[in-house]
Design a protein around this motif. Structure first.
Motif: not given
Length: 168
Positions: A77-83, A31-35, A61-64
């Motif tokens: 859900r699995g590993p997440r990357l916050v970038d 999961v890629y959490i895009a800021t 997932l776009e979350e600013p």
């Protein structure tokens, strides 16, 4: 608590691609959490580059703003990357939101995660002191945020010229 990894470094140091590789090596849905907020052509091009580099197999997932909520919604859900934390902080500051309570929520959310979280953040305080007050406030806030996340993280890596240096 799930495993928390902070990957920091300067602009174009290779920290995002290193963090992507760390997440890709973990089991489960990635999961890629895009800021980032795609508000101009240059930022849209950066986002497209990151998407192409990651390739298929990532849920984005776009979350600013609501980073704590995004982590809670995706836990399990699995590993997440916050970038990245740097853009998240900039979003908060430019929206005239007090970043400190938001950081408290983030730290609390990280502490309750079950699935791994890899966070990318810029190290912005290694250059000259900025000339204007807003830039100095941002530099200081980023340093304090990085310190707080690093203190609770299981691992901290500093990336320079594409090479990771393990700090913790």
């Amino acid at each position: 608590m799930g495993h928390v990894i902070l990957v920091t470094g300067g602009a174009r140091s290779g920290k995002s691609s290193h963090a992507e590789a760390r997440v890709a090596a973990l089991p489960g849905e990635r999961v890629y959490i895009a800021t980032a907020r795609p508000e101009d052509d240059e930022m849209r091009a950066r986002i497209a580059h990151h998407i192409a580099r990651r390739g298929p197999g990532w849920l984005t997932l776009e979350e600013p703003f609501d980073l704590a909520g995004a982590l809670d919604r995706t836990d399990g859900r699995g590993p997440r990357l916050v970038d990245c934390l740097t853009l998240w902080l900039a979003n908060l500051m430019f929206a005239d939101r007090d970043w400190s309570p938001e950081a408290d929520l983030l730290i609390a959310a990280l502490a309750r995660q079950n699935s791994p979280v890899v966070l990318v953040s810029n190290e912005v305080g290694m250059g000259i002191v900025p000339e204007n007050a807003l830039a100095r406030a941002f530099r200081d806030a980023q340093g304090w945020l990085n310190q707080r996340v690093a203190a609770m993280a299981n691992e901290v890596e500093f990336v320079v010229a594409g090479l990771p240096l393990r700090l913790k």
